[in-house]
Scaffold this active site. Structure first.
Site, PDB file in Angstrom:
ATOM      1  N   ASN A 192       0.872  -1.173   0.000  1.00  0.00           N
ATOM      2  CA  ASN A 192       0.000   0.000   0.000  1.00  0.00           C
ATOM      3  C   ASN A 192       0.912   1.227   0.000  1.00  0.00           C
ATOM      4  O   ASN A 192       1.442   1.625   1.041  1.00  0.00           O
ATOM      5  CB  ASN A 192      -0.884  -0.042   1.260  1.00  0.00           C
ATOM      6  CG  ASN A 192      -1.830   1.139   1.339  1.00  0.00           C
ATOM      7  OD1 ASN A 192      -1.789   2.041   0.508  1.00  0.00           O
ATOM      8  ND2 ASN A 192      -2.672   1.137   2.355  1.00  0.00           N
ATOM      9  N   GLU A 195      -8.305  -4.556   5.086  1.00  0.00           N
ATOM     10  CA  GLU A 195      -8.113  -4.287   3.658  1.00  0.00           C
ATOM     11  C   GLU A 195      -6.985  -5.136   3.071  1.00  0.00           C
ATOM     12  O   GLU A 195      -7.066  -5.583   1.932  1.00  0.00           O
ATOM     13  CB  GLU A 195      -7.842  -2.797   3.448  1.00  0.00           C
ATOM     14  CG  GLU A 195      -9.078  -1.962   3.740  1.00  0.00           C
ATOM     15  CD  GLU A 195      -8.804  -0.490   3.936  1.00  0.00           C
ATOM     16  OE1 GLU A 195      -8.992   0.266   2.995  1.00  0.00           O
ATOM     17  OE2 GLU A 195      -8.401  -0.108   5.049  1.00  0.00           O
ATOM     18  N   HIS A 225     -12.439   3.923  -0.117  1.00  0.00           N
ATOM     19  CA  HIS A 225     -12.530   2.882   0.923  1.00  0.00           C
ATOM     20  C   HIS A 225     -13.276   1.647   0.397  1.00  0.00           C
ATOM     21  O   HIS A 225     -13.852   0.879   1.178  1.00  0.00           O
ATOM     22  CB  HIS A 225     -13.309   3.374   2.169  1.00  0.00           C
ATOM     23  CG  HIS A 225     -12.649   4.475   2.928  1.00  0.00           C
ATOM     24  ND1 HIS A 225     -13.363   5.517   3.476  1.00  0.00           N
ATOM     25  CD2 HIS A 225     -11.365   4.690   3.251  1.00  0.00           C
ATOM     26  CE1 HIS A 225     -12.536   6.347   4.098  1.00  0.00           C
ATOM     27  NE2 HIS A 225     -11.324   5.866   3.980  1.00  0.00           N
ATOM     28  N   ARG A 278     -10.946  16.717   7.087  1.00  0.00           N
ATOM     29  CA  ARG A 278     -11.670  17.110   5.869  1.00  0.00           C
ATOM     30  C   ARG A 278     -13.064  17.615   6.239  1.00  0.00           C
ATOM     31  O   ARG A 278     -13.710  17.073   7.135  1.00  0.00           O
ATOM     32  CB  ARG A 278     -11.816  15.926   4.919  1.00  0.00           C
ATOM     33  CG  ARG A 278     -10.501  15.403   4.390  1.00  0.00           C
ATOM     34  CD  ARG A 278     -10.757  14.368   3.297  1.00  0.00           C
ATOM     35  NE  ARG A 278      -9.556  13.610   3.015  1.00  0.00           N
ATOM     36  CZ  ARG A 278      -9.462  12.286   3.154  1.00  0.00           C
ATOM     37  NH1 ARG A 278     -10.496  11.574   3.541  1.00  0.00           N
ATOM     38  NH2 ARG A 278      -8.335  11.683   2.879  1.00  0.00           N
ATOM     39  N   ARG A 328      -2.527  -2.002  -3.511  1.00  0.00           N
ATOM     40  CA  ARG A 328      -3.676  -1.118  -3.344  1.00  0.00           C
ATOM     41  C   ARG A 328      -3.473   0.082  -4.264  1.00  0.00           C
ATOM     42  O   ARG A 328      -2.458   0.765  -4.199  1.00  0.00           O
ATOM     43  CB  ARG A 328      -3.740  -0.636  -1.897  1.00  0.00           C
ATOM     44  CG  ARG A 328      -4.919   0.263  -1.666  1.00  0.00           C
ATOM     45  CD  ARG A 328      -4.945   0.765  -0.252  1.00  0.00           C
ATOM     46  NE  ARG A 328      -6.179   1.486  -0.030  1.00  0.00           N
ATOM     47  CZ  ARG A 328      -6.495   2.051   1.107  1.00  0.00           C
ATOM     48  NH1 ARG A 328      -5.689   1.965   2.139  1.00  0.00           N
ATOM     49  NH2 ARG A 328      -7.625   2.694   1.228  1.00  0.00           N
TER      50      ARG A 328
END
Ligand code: AMP
Length: 394
Positions: A7, A382, A180, A239, A91
Site C-alpha cells: 500500500n 483491507e 474505501h 476534511r 492497493r
C-alpha cells in the site's frame, strides 16, 4: 501460497506478507518519510519480534528494496528466497472509469492507472511506482492491482452523476467515484457471513480519520458518501465533507486566498480538527469533550449527526435496511460513537444492546433482541481483502 500486499502512500509504504493457507500475517511493516530526511522503516514478524531503523529512502523503489531485504533478513526475515512470494497485491487509489474489479497488471493496466493520475494525484503515481519497483525487483512475479474505487462502480447513474453541466462528465469524467471500496466490500461480505444471508440491505460505516458510508444491496454498492475525491460526505478528521460550494468563492474573496490555500483548508484544516481547534484524533476530542470543552462537544455532535443523516438517506435509497456495520479506527473502537449515531435511528427500529456495544476491535452483533436492524462491528482488513482478490486472480 504467499501473497505480499503493498500500500504505497504519498511518502509511505505499508506492507504485509500473508500466508493464504492459514491467512496468517507472516510479516508486516511500514516505510515512512520516503523522499524526505530521516526516513525510517519498522518491521514486525508473526512471533512478535520487530525492529525499527532510520534508513535513507529516496523513492518507492528504495522502499520496495528494503521490504525485500526485511523479508529475507537473517534475524527478522520470514523467507529464504524472494521467489517464495507467489504474487503481489497493490492497493491502487483510483481506477477511474476503467476498473470495476481487480486486475493482473500489464502495460495496458499501467497506462490506465497513469491516465488516472489527474484523479488521484497524491496516490496513483506512487501506486504505479510501487508496481514498477516490484516488476524490477521481482521479475516474473504476478502483480495485481486492487482499486479503492472499484467496489463503487456498480452505483447507478442517478447516484454517481453530479448536477453539473453534462459536458463536464463527458469531458473530464467528473462524477462520484467513492473510496474505501476494499474496506466496504470486506465488511459487507463479513456481515453477510455473520448473518448467513447474502440478500441484504446493508449500510457500512467506515469511520476513521477518513470516513465514508456506503449502501450495499445484495452485495453491490448502490451509493457512497465520498465523491469525485475523498473530500465529500461526512465531517472527517481534517476534511470538511459536505459544504455549500459557494463558501469557497466567499472565502477566497474575503480572506484573499489562493485556490491551493483553500484546498489545503478544506482537506487538512477542517473537520473535527477545524471545529474543535484541538486535534484530528477522535480520542483527543472525546477526552476534551468529557472535560467539558464546548467546541470538542459540538465537533462530535456534528460528526454523529452527519453519520445518522447519511444512514437515513441510504435507508431511503434502498427502501429499507437490514444491517448497519461499523468499522475502521473509530467505528471498531468507540462504543460512544456507535451509541450516539444509533440514538438517531430508533425510527428505523434500531435498538442497541449497551452491554454488547461496550467492546472494541472485534466482530460482534450488538443489536438488542427487539432491534429490527442488525447492528454489527466488523474490524476491517483491507490487506487480507487485497490478498484474497490477488489469490483469486492468479
Ligand atoms: P483509522 O483512520 O481507521 O486508522 O482511524 C483513526 C481514528 O480512529 C483516529 O481518529 C483515532 O482517534 C480513532 N480511534 C482509534 N482507536 C480509538 C478508540 N479506542 N476510541 C476512540 N477513537 C479511536
Amino acid at each position: 501460497m504467499k501473497i505480499l500486499v503493498l500500500n504505497c502512500g504519498s511518502s509511505s509504504l505499508k506492507y504485509q506478507l500473508i500466508d493464504m493457507d492459514t491467512e496468517q500475517v507472516l510479516a508486516k511493516g511500514l516505510c515512512e518519510r520516503i523522499g524526505l530526511n530521516n526516513s525510517r522503516v519498522t518491521h514486525k514478524i508473526f512471533d512478535g519480534n520487530s525492529f525499527e531503523k532510520e534508513i535513507s529512502l529516496q523513492n518507492h523503489l528504495d522502499a520496495v528494496q528494503i521490504v525485500m531485504d526485511n523479508l529475507l533478513d537473517e534475524n527478522y526475515g520470514v523467507l529464504q528466497n524472494i521467489t517464495e512470494i507467489d504474487a503481489v497485491g497493490h492497493r491502487v487509489l483510483h481506477g477511474g472509469k476503467f476498473f470495476n474489479k481487480p486486475v493482473i497488471v500489464d502495460s495496458e493496466v499501467k497506462n490506465a492507472i497513469r491516465e488516472c493520475f489527474v484523479l488521484g494525484p497524491l496516490h496513483n503515481p506512487q501506486n504505479l511506482m510501487g508496481i514498477e519497483a516490484c516488476e524490477k525487483l521481482m521479475p516474473g512475479t504476478k502483480q495485481v492491482a486492487v482499486f479503492d474505487t472499484a467496489f463503487h462502480q456498480t452505483m447507478p447513474t442517478k447516484a454517481f452523476l453530479y448536477a453539473l453541466p453534462y459536458e463536464y462528465f463527458e469531458r473530464y469524467q467528473i462524477r462520484r467515484y467513492g473510496f474505501h471500496g476494499t474496506s466496504h466490500q470486506y465488511v459487507s461480505m463479513r456481515a453477510t457471513k455473520m448473518l448467513d444471508n447474502s440478500n441484504l440491505k446493508i449500510i457500512t460505516c467506515h469511520l476513521g480519520n477518513g470516513s465514508s458510508i456506503c449502501a450495499v444491496e445484495n452485495g453491490k454498492c448502490i451509493d457512497t458518501s465520498m465523491g469525485f475525491t475523498p473530500l465529500e460526505g461526512l465531517a472527517m478528521g481534517t476534511r470538511c465533507g459536505d459544504i455549500d460550494p459557494a463558501i469557497i468563492k466567499f472565502l477566497i474573496c474575503e480572506e484573499n486566498l489562493t485556490i491551493n490555500q483553500i484546498d489545503d483548508i478544506l482537506n487538512k484544516k477542517s473537520g473535527i480538527f477545524g471545529i474543535s481547534g484541538i486535534s484530528s484524533d477522535f480520542r483527543d476530542i472525546e477526552a476534551a469533550a468529557i472535560n467539558g470543552n464546548e467546541r470538542a462537544k459540538i465537533a462530535l455532535e456534528i460528526f454523529y449527526y452527519r453519520c445518522a443523516k447519511y444512514i437515513g438517506s441510504y435507508a431511503s435509497a434502498m427502501n429499507g435496511v437490514d444491517a448497519i456495520v461499523f468499522t475502521a479506527g473509530l467505528g471498531e473502537n468507540s462504543p460512544i460513537t456507535r451509541e450516539k449515531i444509533c440514538s438517531y435511528l430508533n425510527y428505523l427500529g434500531v435498538e442497541i444492546d449497551k452491554e454488547k456495544n461496550n467492546c472494541r476491535g472485534r466482530e460482534i452483533d450488538f443489536s438488542a433482541d427487539n432491534s429490527h436492524v442488525k447492528l454489527l462491528v466488523v474490524p476491517t482488513n483491507e490487506e487480507l481483502m487485497i490478498a484474497k482478490e490477488t489469490l483469486a486472480l492468479i
